[in-house]
Scaffold this active site. Structure first.
Site, PDB file in Angstrom:
ATOM      1  N   CYS A 145       0.836  -1.206   0.000  1.00  8.32           N
ATOM      2  CA  CYS A 145       0.000   0.000   0.000  1.00  8.32           C
ATOM      3  C   CYS A 145       0.866   1.250   0.000  1.00  8.32           C
ATOM      4  O   CYS A 145       1.423   1.636   1.042  1.00  8.32           O
ATOM      5  CB  CYS A 145      -0.923   0.000   1.220  1.00  8.32           C
ATOM      6  SG  CYS A 145      -1.979   1.458   1.341  1.00  8.32           S
ATOM      7  N   CYS A 148      -0.444   4.049   2.253  1.00  9.56           N
ATOM      8  CA  CYS A 148      -0.186   3.826   3.680  1.00  9.56           C
ATOM      9  C   CYS A 148       1.263   4.109   4.055  1.00  9.56           C
ATOM     10  O   CYS A 148       1.543   4.696   5.097  1.00  9.56           O
ATOM     11  CB  CYS A 148      -0.511   2.380   4.045  1.00  9.56           C
ATOM     12  SG  CYS A 148      -2.126   1.782   3.516  1.00  9.56           S
ATOM     13  N   ASP A 149       2.195   3.665   3.206  1.00 12.90           N
ATOM     14  CA  ASP A 149       3.590   3.593   3.627  1.00 12.90           C
ATOM     15  C   ASP A 149       4.560   4.479   2.848  1.00 12.90           C
ATOM     16  O   ASP A 149       5.743   4.545   3.204  1.00 12.90           O
ATOM     17  CB  ASP A 149       4.075   2.138   3.524  1.00 12.90           C
ATOM     18  CG  ASP A 149       3.284   1.208   4.431  1.00 12.90           C
ATOM     19  OD1 ASP A 149       2.814   1.676   5.483  1.00 12.90           O
ATOM     20  OD2 ASP A 149       3.125   0.028   4.075  1.00 12.90           O
TER      21      ASP A 149
END
Length: 321
Positions: A145, A148-149
């Site tokens: 992701c 997300c990261d």
């Protein structure tokens, strides 16, 4: 004869646990079937149980560890009366009410649970490479992701695996942070839409490694490098990247419901948007099992709230609760 429950929630990620919080506060006494860990990637608590720092969930300005966040969700649900059982659902019968649920526990054929209503929150799994170290290094350099990261890879060299829209979108997004993004694709042309390809080709931070596949992920505590093999020449190389984003697709966990709940051509459950109801009255779906677009913890939690409210209202209409 199994006990009859007002509401059974199948799945215990952000969507299922939020549904548990809301339905427990509505005095529905929900039972959450949390699932069991497996070698195929199933994880009670959802994918956040495999995540380290979560910095984009509202309310935690300094971030929070994924397992801690999920533990907080569960504690909050239990505080209001939700019950949990760690067991794997193996089959369901949604053809008549009360709905019947079987698990992997030994039994004589009789259902393990009966429910007046069900919320499906079984999530989706990222399609992985199946390599050693892959699961162990998730959150330690390996990710599925970018949203997300990506922030964690400022000024670093990273790689993205895939050639479809998702891979190219993630690679383009990651150029906001990384100094260099290498797209590794097993073919010599992309499957992504033309406009997305043009954007990637025009981006100075993106390079392409064609006809290539990752054969090893190296590192113990943190990703250190990846070994790549060219499919045509068999030439081997090692890329010293600190981030590896796997973007070769997602698979919703909907096998349990085949032939009973409607899905789209990719297997995601269909709901009557903006509601969370499915084609079977009394069965609701939330989270990544029905969301192929966003796949974020916060959107999953929001849909879990909606599913709980929908279930409560449906039960009231049925005079069942």
């Amino acid at each position: 004869m199994p006990a009859l429950h007002n509401l059974i929630i199948i799945g215990s990620g952000p969507a299922g646990l939020t549904a548990a919080i809301y339905s427990a506060r509505a005095a529905l006494e929900p039972l959450v079937l949390a699932g069991e860990p497996s070698s195929t990637g199933d994880q009670p608590g959802g994918q956040l149980m495999l995540t380290t720092d979560v910095e984009n969930f509202p309310g935690f300005p300094k971030g929070i560890m994924g397992p801690e966040l999920m533990a907080n969700f569960r504690s909050q649900a239990e505080r209001f009366g939700a019950k949990f059982e760690t067991t794997k659902v193996t089959s369901v019968d949604l053809s008549q009410r009360p709905f019947k649920i079987w698990t992997d526990r030994p039994h004589d054929g009789e259902a393990d649970y009966e429910a007046k209503s069900i919320i499906v929150s079984t999530g989706a799994k990222s399609v992985m490479l199946g390599l050693d170290n892959e699961t162990e290094l998730i959150g330690r350099g390996v990710s599925t992701c970018a949203t997300c990261d990506g922030f964690f890879f400022k000024d670093q060299e990273i790689a993205v695996i895939g050639g479809g829209d998702s891979a190219i979108e993630e690679a383009t997004f990651l150029t906001k942070f990384a100094s260099k993004v290498t797209i590794i694709h097993r073919r010599d042309e992309l499957r992504a839409s033309k406009i997305m390809q043009e954007r990637a080709f025009a981006n100075d931070k993106i390079e392409f490694l064609w006809d290539s596949e990752v054969h090893a992920i190296n590192g113990t505590e943190q990703l250190e490098s990846i070994d790549v093999v060219n499919n045509k020449t068999q030439e081997k190389s090692t890329l010293a990247v600190t981030g590896l984003f796997i973007a070769i697709g997602h698979r919703p966990n909907t096998d349990l419901f085949k032939g009973q709940l409607d899905t789209n051509d990719k297997g995601y459950l269909l709901t009557n948007s903006p509601a969370t109801s499915t084609n079977v009255a009394g069965v609701f779906a939330c989270g990544d099992v029905q969301d192929e677009t966003y796949r974020q913890a916060i959107t999953a939690a929001g849909s879990g709230c909606s599913a709980a409210i929908d279930a409560e209202r449906w039960l009231e209409d049925q005079h069942d609760a």
